[in-house]
Scaffold this motif. Structure first.
Motif, short mmCIF file in Angstrom:
data_model
loop_
_atom_site.label_atom_id
_atom_site.label_comp_id
_atom_site.label_asym_id
_atom_site.label_seq_id
_atom_site.Cartn_x
_atom_site.Cartn_y
_atom_site.Cartn_z
N HIS A 24 -16.08 124.72 37.32
CA HIS A 24 -14.94 125.70 38.00
C HIS A 24 -13.49 125.00 38.39
CE1 HIS A 24 -12.52 127.41 42.04
NE2 HIS A 24 -13.60 128.36 41.74
N ASN A 89 -25.76 137.45 28.92
CA ASN A 89 -24.57 138.32 30.06
C ASN A 89 -24.68 138.07 31.54
OD1 ASN A 89 -23.40 137.51 27.63
ND2 ASN A 89 -24.17 139.82 26.64
N THR A 90 -26.32 137.31 32.03
CA THR A 90 -26.14 137.53 33.50
C THR A 90 -25.31 136.54 33.47
OG1 THR A 90 -28.21 136.50 33.72
CG2 THR A 90 -27.91 139.14 33.45
N THR A 91 -24.71 136.09 35.19
CA THR A 91 -24.09 134.39 35.54
C THR A 91 -25.31 133.79 35.45
OG1 THR A 91 -22.48 135.71 36.97
CG2 THR A 91 -23.05 133.54 37.16
N SER A 94 -26.40 132.76 32.07
CA SER A 94 -25.77 131.98 31.25
C SER A 94 -25.76 130.75 31.90
CB SER A 94 -24.20 132.02 31.86
OG SER A 94 -23.27 131.38 31.12
N LEU A 95 -26.28 130.37 33.32
CA LEU A 95 -25.76 129.13 33.61
C LEU A 95 -27.45 128.27 33.07
CD1 LEU A 95 -24.56 129.10 37.16
CD2 LEU A 95 -23.31 127.72 35.64
#
Length: 134
Positions: A24, A89-91, A94-95
């Motif tokens: 972030h 492609n989901t949060t 992806s993580l």
């Protein structure tokens, strides 16, 4: 056993927060930190989570499993079936799964697991004494 599980839980949460912050706030970090911190902390988190789940297993075992898992996830990024791409492609996907294979990620994973292993050895042997007692 509860104390060590609590320690691994706190280390896991701290590492997760640091990793998310490195993504972030990457623009405010030195370039090399912004690029490599997330992957290094990701592998460190895998190591801590193994400690949380299996605190009585030897640290070497946790290190081998953590590095193997991390490398497996990285190599899986060379494989692109539709269902896996949808998960990536989901949060969360992806993580956890990442997107593209990079050799440098393997180095980051190795460093992250080694950091965990070395810190774990310090915790296990109680060598983490105040500086004034060293």
């Amino acid at each position: 056993m509860k104390n060590i599980r609590l320690t691994y839980l706190l280390l896991s949460i701290s590492t997760m927060l640091l990793g998310l912050c490195s993504r972030h706030y990457g623009a405010w970090l030195p370039g090399w930190v912004a690029v490599y911190a997330g992957d290094t902390l990701w592998a460190l988190l895998v190591y801590w989570l193994l400690g949380l789940g299996w605190p009585s297993c030897p640290a070497k075992w946790r290190a081998v499993v953590a590095i193997s898992f991390s490398f497996f996830i990285e190599v899986s990024q060379l494989y692109h079936p539709a269902w896996l791409e949808a998960a990536r492609n989901t949060t969360l996907g992806s993580l956890v799964l990442g997107h593209g294979f990079l050799w440098s990620d393997l180095v980051c994973y190795t460093v992250g697991v080694l950091l965990g292993y070395v810190a774990d050895q310090g915790l296990a042997t109680k060598q983490l004494k105040p500086i004034t007692q060293r």
